[in-house]
Motif scaffolding. Structure first.
Motif, PDB file in Angstrom:
ATOM      1  N   ASP A   1      -9.189 -46.644  70.674  1.00 29.76           N
ATOM      2  CA  ASP A   1      -9.901 -45.218  70.683  1.00 29.76           C
ATOM      3  C   ASP A   1      -9.299 -43.238  70.586  1.00 29.76           C
ATOM      4  OD1 ASP A   1     -12.363 -44.055  71.613  1.00 29.76           O
ATOM      5  OD2 ASP A   1     -11.943 -43.600  73.596  1.00 29.76           O
ATOM      6  N   VAL A   2      -9.193 -43.291  69.442  1.00 26.65           N
ATOM      7  CA  VAL A   2      -9.211 -41.743  69.185  1.00 26.65           C
ATOM      8  C   VAL A   2      -9.584 -41.084  68.322  1.00 26.65           C
ATOM      9  CG1 VAL A   2      -6.404 -43.692  68.525  1.00 26.65           C
ATOM     10  CG2 VAL A   2      -7.550 -43.395  67.218  1.00 26.65           C
ATOM     11  N   ALA A   3      -9.877 -39.595  68.074  1.00 27.65           N
ATOM     12  CA  ALA A   3     -10.761 -39.883  67.794  1.00 27.65           C
ATOM     13  C   ALA A   3      -9.393 -37.970  66.948  1.00 27.65           C
ATOM     14  CB  ALA A   3     -11.145 -38.696  68.639  1.00 27.65           C
ATOM     15  N   GLN A   4     -10.428 -37.977  65.471  1.00 26.81           N
ATOM     16  CA  GLN A   4     -10.238 -37.222  64.542  1.00 26.81           C
ATOM     17  C   GLN A   4      -9.948 -35.361  64.739  1.00 26.81           C
ATOM     18  OE1 GLN A   4     -11.097 -37.550  60.365  1.00 26.81           O
ATOM     19  NE2 GLN A   4      -9.607 -35.909  59.713  1.00 26.81           N
ATOM     20  N   ARG A   5      -9.003 -34.473  64.972  1.00 28.33           N
ATOM     21  CA  ARG A   5      -8.947 -33.506  65.515  1.00 28.33           C
ATOM     22  C   ARG A   5      -9.461 -32.721  64.247  1.00 28.33           C
ATOM     23  NH1 ARG A   5      -3.790 -31.842  68.171  1.00 28.33           N
ATOM     24  NH2 ARG A   5      -2.540 -33.300  67.185  1.00 28.33           N
ATOM     25  N   LEU A   6     -10.529 -32.121  63.974  1.00 27.94           N
ATOM     26  CA  LEU A   6     -11.024 -30.507  62.294  1.00 27.94           C
ATOM     27  C   LEU A   6     -10.772 -29.682  63.347  1.00 27.94           C
ATOM     28  CD1 LEU A   6     -14.535 -32.630  62.490  1.00 27.94           C
ATOM     29  CD2 LEU A   6     -11.870 -33.051  61.201  1.00 27.94           C
ATOM     30  N   ARG A   7     -10.317 -28.837  61.892  1.00 24.62           N
ATOM     31  CA  ARG A   7     -10.091 -27.149  61.975  1.00 24.62           C
ATOM     32  C   ARG A   7     -11.571 -26.712  62.346  1.00 24.62           C
ATOM     33  NH1 ARG A   7     -11.167 -25.407  57.080  1.00 24.62           N
ATOM     34  NH2 ARG A   7     -10.349 -26.317  55.468  1.00 24.62           N
ATOM     35  N   SER A   8     -11.243 -25.434  62.433  1.00 27.18           N
ATOM     36  CA  SER A   8     -12.925 -24.663  62.673  1.00 27.18           C
ATOM     37  C   SER A   8     -13.170 -24.408  60.359  1.00 27.18           C
ATOM     38  CB  SER A   8     -12.942 -23.600  63.197  1.00 27.18           C
ATOM     39  OG  SER A   8     -11.739 -22.605  63.060  1.00 27.18           O
ATOM     40  N   ASP A   9     -14.480 -24.314  60.400  1.00 26.80           N
ATOM     41  CA  ASP A   9     -14.646 -23.989  58.857  1.00 26.80           C
ATOM     42  C   ASP A   9     -14.812 -22.150  59.360  1.00 26.80           C
ATOM     43  OD1 ASP A   9     -15.357 -23.743  56.665  1.00 26.80           O
ATOM     44  OD2 ASP A   9     -16.590 -24.566  56.704  1.00 26.80           O
ATOM     45  N   ARG A  10     -14.400 -21.900  58.858  1.00 26.56           N
ATOM     46  CA  ARG A  10     -13.973 -19.889  58.500  1.00 26.56           C
ATOM     47  C   ARG A  10     -13.022 -19.624  57.104  1.00 26.56           C
ATOM     48  NH1 ARG A  10      -9.781 -20.497  62.791  1.00 26.56           N
ATOM     49  NH2 ARG A  10      -8.010 -20.115  62.695  1.00 26.56           N
ATOM     50  N   VAL A  11     -13.883 -18.720  57.090  1.00 28.26           N
ATOM     51  CA  VAL A  11     -13.304 -17.761  55.546  1.00 28.26           C
ATOM     52  C   VAL A  11     -11.957 -17.098  56.114  1.00 28.26           C
ATOM     53  CG1 VAL A  11     -13.294 -16.007  53.975  1.00 28.26           C
ATOM     54  CG2 VAL A  11     -15.389 -17.774  54.940  1.00 28.26           C
ATOM     55  N   THR A  12     -10.694 -17.458  55.551  1.00 28.80           N
ATOM     56  CA  THR A  12      -9.723 -17.242  55.417  1.00 28.80           C
ATOM     57  C   THR A  12      -9.337 -15.917  54.447  1.00 28.80           C
ATOM     58  OG1 THR A  12      -8.589 -19.089  54.725  1.00 28.80           O
ATOM     59  CG2 THR A  12      -9.026 -19.395  56.739  1.00 28.80           C
ATOM     60  N   GLU A  13      -9.615 -15.913  53.280  1.00 28.37           N
ATOM     61  CA  GLU A  13      -9.601 -14.689  52.480  1.00 28.37           C
ATOM     62  C   GLU A  13     -10.601 -13.008  52.945  1.00 28.37           C
ATOM     63  OE1 GLU A  13      -7.095 -15.464  50.199  1.00 28.37           O
ATOM     64  OE2 GLU A  13      -6.893 -17.914  50.898  1.00 28.37           O
TER      65      GLU A  13
END
Length: 47
Positions: A6-18
């Motif tokens: 039972d594992v979950a994939q860690r997702l990064r936040s979707d944000r503008v970096t430029e």
């Protein structure tokens, strides 16, 4: 996907970096062979 543990994939936040996307686009298009109206022009390959 199915997984044996039972594992979950860690997702990064979707944000503008430029900070200045228009200046970056202009810099990339400055070295392109042909551009028009913010688009890259490519040769016609299918008649």
């Amino acid at each position: 996907m199915a997984h044996a543990q039972d594992v979950a994939q860690r997702l990064r936040s979707d944000r503008v970096t430029e900070s200045d996307q228009l200046a970056q686009r202009a810099a990339f298009q400055a070295i392109a062979p042909e551009t028009e109206g913010g688009l890259y022009l490519v040769p016609k390959v299918i008649e």
